[in-house]
Scaffold this motif. Structure first.
Motif, PDB file in Angstrom:
ATOM      1  N   ALA A  19       0.830  -1.207   0.000  1.00  9.58           N
ATOM      2  CA  ALA A  19       0.000   0.000   0.000  1.00  9.58           C
ATOM      3  C   ALA A  19       0.866   1.260   0.000  1.00  9.58           C
ATOM      4  O   ALA A  19       0.572   2.232  -0.724  1.00  9.58           O
ATOM      5  CB  ALA A  19      -0.925  -0.013   1.215  1.00  9.58           C
ATOM      6  N   TRP A  20       1.943   1.255   0.783  1.00 10.19           N
ATOM      7  CA  TRP A  20       2.808   2.438   0.839  1.00 10.19           C
ATOM      8  C   TRP A  20       3.490   2.663  -0.510  1.00 10.19           C
ATOM      9  O   TRP A  20       3.573   3.797  -0.994  1.00 10.19           O
ATOM     10  CB  TRP A  20       3.848   2.270   1.938  1.00 10.19           C
ATOM     11  CG  TRP A  20       4.657   3.518   2.162  1.00 10.19           C
ATOM     12  CD1 TRP A  20       4.364   4.547   3.013  1.00 10.19           C
ATOM     13  CD2 TRP A  20       5.884   3.875   1.502  1.00 10.19           C
ATOM     14  NE1 TRP A  20       5.328   5.521   2.913  1.00 10.19           N
ATOM     15  CE2 TRP A  20       6.267   5.145   2.003  1.00 10.19           C
ATOM     16  CE3 TRP A  20       6.680   3.252   0.545  1.00 10.19           C
ATOM     17  CZ2 TRP A  20       7.424   5.790   1.575  1.00 10.19           C
ATOM     18  CZ3 TRP A  20       7.823   3.907   0.103  1.00 10.19           C
ATOM     19  CH2 TRP A  20       8.196   5.149   0.624  1.00 10.19           C
ATOM     20  N   GLU A  22       2.464   1.704  -3.472  1.00 14.56           N
ATOM     21  CA  GLU A  22       1.469   2.129  -4.454  1.00 14.56           C
ATOM     22  C   GLU A  22       1.174   3.614  -4.321  1.00 14.56           C
ATOM     23  O   GLU A  22       1.006   4.322  -5.330  1.00 14.56           O
ATOM     24  CB  GLU A  22       0.191   1.317  -4.295  1.00 14.56           C
ATOM     25  CG  GLU A  22      -0.904   1.648  -5.317  1.00 14.56           C
ATOM     26  CD  GLU A  22      -0.438   1.409  -6.747  1.00 14.56           C
ATOM     27  OE1 GLU A  22      -0.851   2.185  -7.628  1.00 14.56           O
ATOM     28  OE2 GLU A  22       0.336   0.460  -6.981  1.00 14.56           O
ATOM     29  N   GLU A  23       1.133   4.096  -3.103  1.00 19.93           N
ATOM     30  CA  GLU A  23       0.809   5.504  -2.864  1.00 19.93           C
ATOM     31  C   GLU A  23       1.995   6.425  -3.117  1.00 19.93           C
ATOM     32  O   GLU A  23       1.811   7.569  -3.569  1.00 19.93           O
ATOM     33  CB  GLU A  23       0.329   5.680  -1.425  1.00 19.93           C
ATOM     34  CG  GLU A  23      -0.037   7.122  -1.068  1.00 19.93           C
ATOM     35  CD  GLU A  23      -0.521   7.277   0.364  1.00 19.93           C
ATOM     36  OE1 GLU A  23      -0.699   8.426   0.810  1.00 19.93           O
ATOM     37  OE2 GLU A  23      -0.717   6.230   1.049  1.00 19.93           O
ATOM     38  N   ASN A  24       3.219   5.945  -2.865  1.00 22.91           N
ATOM     39  CA  ASN A  24       4.366   6.851  -2.854  1.00 22.91           C
ATOM     40  C   ASN A  24       5.325   6.703  -4.023  1.00 22.91           C
ATOM     41  O   ASN A  24       6.094   7.628  -4.290  1.00 22.91           O
ATOM     42  CB  ASN A  24       5.151   6.660  -1.552  1.00 22.91           C
ATOM     43  CG  ASN A  24       4.416   7.221  -0.354  1.00 22.91           C
ATOM     44  OD1 ASN A  24       4.471   8.419  -0.082  1.00 22.91           O
ATOM     45  ND2 ASN A  24       3.712   6.344   0.372  1.00 22.91           N
ATOM     46  N   LYS A  27       4.447   6.434 -10.790  1.00 26.76           N
ATOM     47  CA  LYS A  27       4.330   5.456 -11.873  1.00 26.76           C
ATOM     48  C   LYS A  27       5.376   5.684 -12.959  1.00 26.76           C
ATOM     49  O   LYS A  27       5.779   4.748 -13.653  1.00 26.76           O
ATOM     50  CB  LYS A  27       2.920   5.487 -12.460  1.00 26.76           C
ATOM     51  CG  LYS A  27       1.875   4.882 -11.536  1.00 26.76           C
ATOM     52  CD  LYS A  27       0.500   4.865 -12.167  1.00 26.76           C
ATOM     53  CE  LYS A  27      -0.487   4.026 -11.337  1.00 26.76           C
ATOM     54  NZ  LYS A  27      -0.581   4.438  -9.941  1.00 26.76           N
ATOM     55  N   TRP A  52      10.780  10.426  -5.380  1.00 24.72           N
ATOM     56  CA  TRP A  52      10.835   9.026  -4.941  1.00 24.72           C
ATOM     57  C   TRP A  52      12.000   8.820  -3.969  1.00 24.72           C
ATOM     58  O   TRP A  52      11.864   8.168  -2.934  1.00 24.72           O
ATOM     59  CB  TRP A  52      10.953   8.129  -6.154  1.00 24.72           C
ATOM     60  CG  TRP A  52      11.124   6.665  -5.908  1.00 24.72           C
ATOM     61  CD1 TRP A  52      12.006   5.848  -6.535  1.00 24.72           C
ATOM     62  CD2 TRP A  52      10.390   5.819  -5.007  1.00 24.72           C
ATOM     63  NE1 TRP A  52      11.888   4.557  -6.077  1.00 24.72           N
ATOM     64  CE2 TRP A  52      10.899   4.514  -5.140  1.00 24.72           C
ATOM     65  CE3 TRP A  52       9.367   6.054  -4.088  1.00 24.72           C
ATOM     66  CZ2 TRP A  52      10.418   3.446  -4.387  1.00 24.72           C
ATOM     67  CZ3 TRP A  52       8.887   4.989  -3.342  1.00 24.72           C
ATOM     68  CH2 TRP A  52       9.407   3.702  -3.490  1.00 24.72           C
ATOM     69  N   ARG A  55      11.068  10.371  -0.552  1.00 23.67           N
ATOM     70  CA  ARG A  55      10.076   9.591   0.184  1.00 23.67           C
ATOM     71  C   ARG A  55      10.690   8.333   0.781  1.00 23.67           C
ATOM     72  O   ARG A  55      10.412   7.980   1.931  1.00 23.67           O
ATOM     73  CB  ARG A  55       8.908   9.229  -0.738  1.00 23.67           C
ATOM     74  CG  ARG A  55       8.071  10.427  -1.161  1.00 23.67           C
ATOM     75  CD  ARG A  55       7.098  10.078  -2.278  1.00 23.67           C
ATOM     76  NE  ARG A  55       6.474  11.270  -2.828  1.00 23.67           N
ATOM     77  CZ  ARG A  55       5.669  11.279  -3.888  1.00 23.67           C
ATOM     78  NH1 ARG A  55       5.420  10.137  -4.532  1.00 23.67           N
ATOM     79  NH2 ARG A  55       5.140  12.400  -4.322  1.00 23.67           N
TER      80      ARG A  55
END
Length: 403
Positions: A19-20, A22-24, A27, A52, A55
């Motif tokens: 989940a992390w 996918e959010e951060n 793409k 990226w 983060r």
């Protein structure tokens, strides 16, 4: 974060990591293993790649197993493997894995650093704020590194350094350097060496890039003229640098034994089908090529399984062993063989250097093939690794004077 120490909780951590990511993870930086080389050969990042990196640095997942108090993720080895699997699933690379800070200098500071040194140097490495290089080889001290002559003198309230290093990767972009120096000219050559940490932004240091056949210039000549290092920035004891550097080189060889974290690489058989097609039975038409590809794929699979076994056997040990020399040579052979096969498969499209007639992947393959030739030299040459294996693993007699 919840405690995911037990095996039964790994899937919960997997869900959190997925989940992390996918959010951060933007793409635009997914599914592009070539970005690893961009990061290695760039002084500055921007756009989504910079976001990226920031983060991952804030999360501590660029160095997932480092302790949290030093900026790491505080994950167990099992959790770190899960994170790597989830990064690979979306084609995400570790954007902090550039320079020498994460793979070599940081782990060695964890091994030998004082608490003051750890607090000073590790968090900036973990965040990706500081890039490191290493001053090791010299024009007359390559494979026989202990012959180095770069001199470090006690100047009262600091260390004064004079000499020259060569093949200093990323020196032109780095803010700090870990440097192997001679602090006692009268001692036996292995005993008069120390390891110092010093900032690059000072008048006494000059880095000159060396142009390479692959087009990029990640290597430098580095000159030290009355360069200054603080007294508190000697890593390990005075004249005890040879032990420190052996440990650092173990970390380096361990970092070179597998694919970059999160790298998504197109299977070689898929590359071959794309360029060569298949016969009526779904096979590659060239039987000899099929045989050589099969042998390569078996070697690559055996290497991955060996990596997993060595990782399992190393639980509870202080760090990488001399097995890293075996794995470094195996990884080098596998990478170079894949590069050779890839260009053979591409045929005329495997000759591209630039221009509209070639795709980005084809140009990357050609330049990667050229730069990959250095793998059997840097990080300890193929022959040096074989010497280590023969002496320290097989127990054969030492017939050389080099370490």
């Amino acid at each position: 974060m919840a405690d995911f120490g037990a095996d039964s909780d790994l899937e919960a951590f997997r869900a959190e990591a997925r989940a992390w990511l996918e959010e951060n993870c933007p793409k635009s930086v997914r599914g592009q293993p070539g970005l690893a080389m961009v990061i290695m050969e760039s002084g500055q990042l921007d756009g989504d790649l910079l976001s990226w990196k920031q983060r991952m640095g804030e999360k501590g997942w660029g160095v997932p197993t480092w302790p949290k108090q030093y900026g790491g993720g505080g994950l167990s080895q099992k959790e770190a493997r899960v994170l790597q699997q989830e990064m690979a699933a979306i084609g995400a690379i570790n954007p902090l894995n550039a320079g020498m800070g994460i793979t070599m200098v940081g782990p060695t500071i964890l091994d030998y650093g004082t608490e003051e040194q750890k607090q000073k140097h590790l968090p900036p490495i973990a965040r990706g704020d500081i890039r490191w290089c290493l001053g090791l080889s010299e024009p007359n001290a390559g494979s026989d590194l202990a012959s180095l002559q770069t001199k470090c003198e006690d100047a009262g309230d600091h260390w004064k350094i004079n000499g020259q290093k060569i093949w200093t990767s990323g020196a032109q972009w780095s803010q700090w350097c870990g440097c192997l120096v001679r602090t006692d000219t009268k001692a036996k050559k292995h005993e008069g060496i120390s390891f110092v940490l010093l900032p690059m932004a000072q008048p006494g240091i000059e880095a000159r890039p060396i142009a390479l056949i692959a087009g990029a210039s990640p290597f430098c000549e580095t000159f030290f003229t009355d360069a200054v290092a603080e007294k508190s920035d000697m890593l390990g004891p005075l004249n005890g640098g040879w032990t420190v550097i052996k440990r650092l080189l173990q970390h380096e060889r361990a970092s070179q034994t597998g694919a970059p974290s999160g790298a998504r690489v197109t299977p070689l058989q898929d590359v071959a089908k794309k360029y060569l097609g298949v016969d009526e039975e779904g096979r590659l038409p060239d039987g000899d090529l099929r045989t050589r590809m099969t042998r390569h794929l078996m070697d690559a699979k055996a290497h991955r399984l060996t990596l997993a076994r060595v990782a399992a056997e190393s639980k509870g040990n202080a760090g990488p062993s001399n097995a890293a020399s075996v794995l470094k040579n195996a990884a080098t052979d596998i990478a170079q063989t894949r590069a050779e096969l890839t260009l053979e498969i591409m045929g005329a499209q495997g000759l591209g250097w630039e221009g509209e007639g070639f795709t980005g992947g084809e140009i990357e393959a050609v330049r990667g093939w050229l730069s990959g030739k250095a793998m059997s030299i840097y990080g300890g040459s193929f022959e040096i690794q074989n010497n280590i294996v023969s002496k320290r693993i097989l127990g054969l007699p030492d017939t050389t004077n080099s370490a």
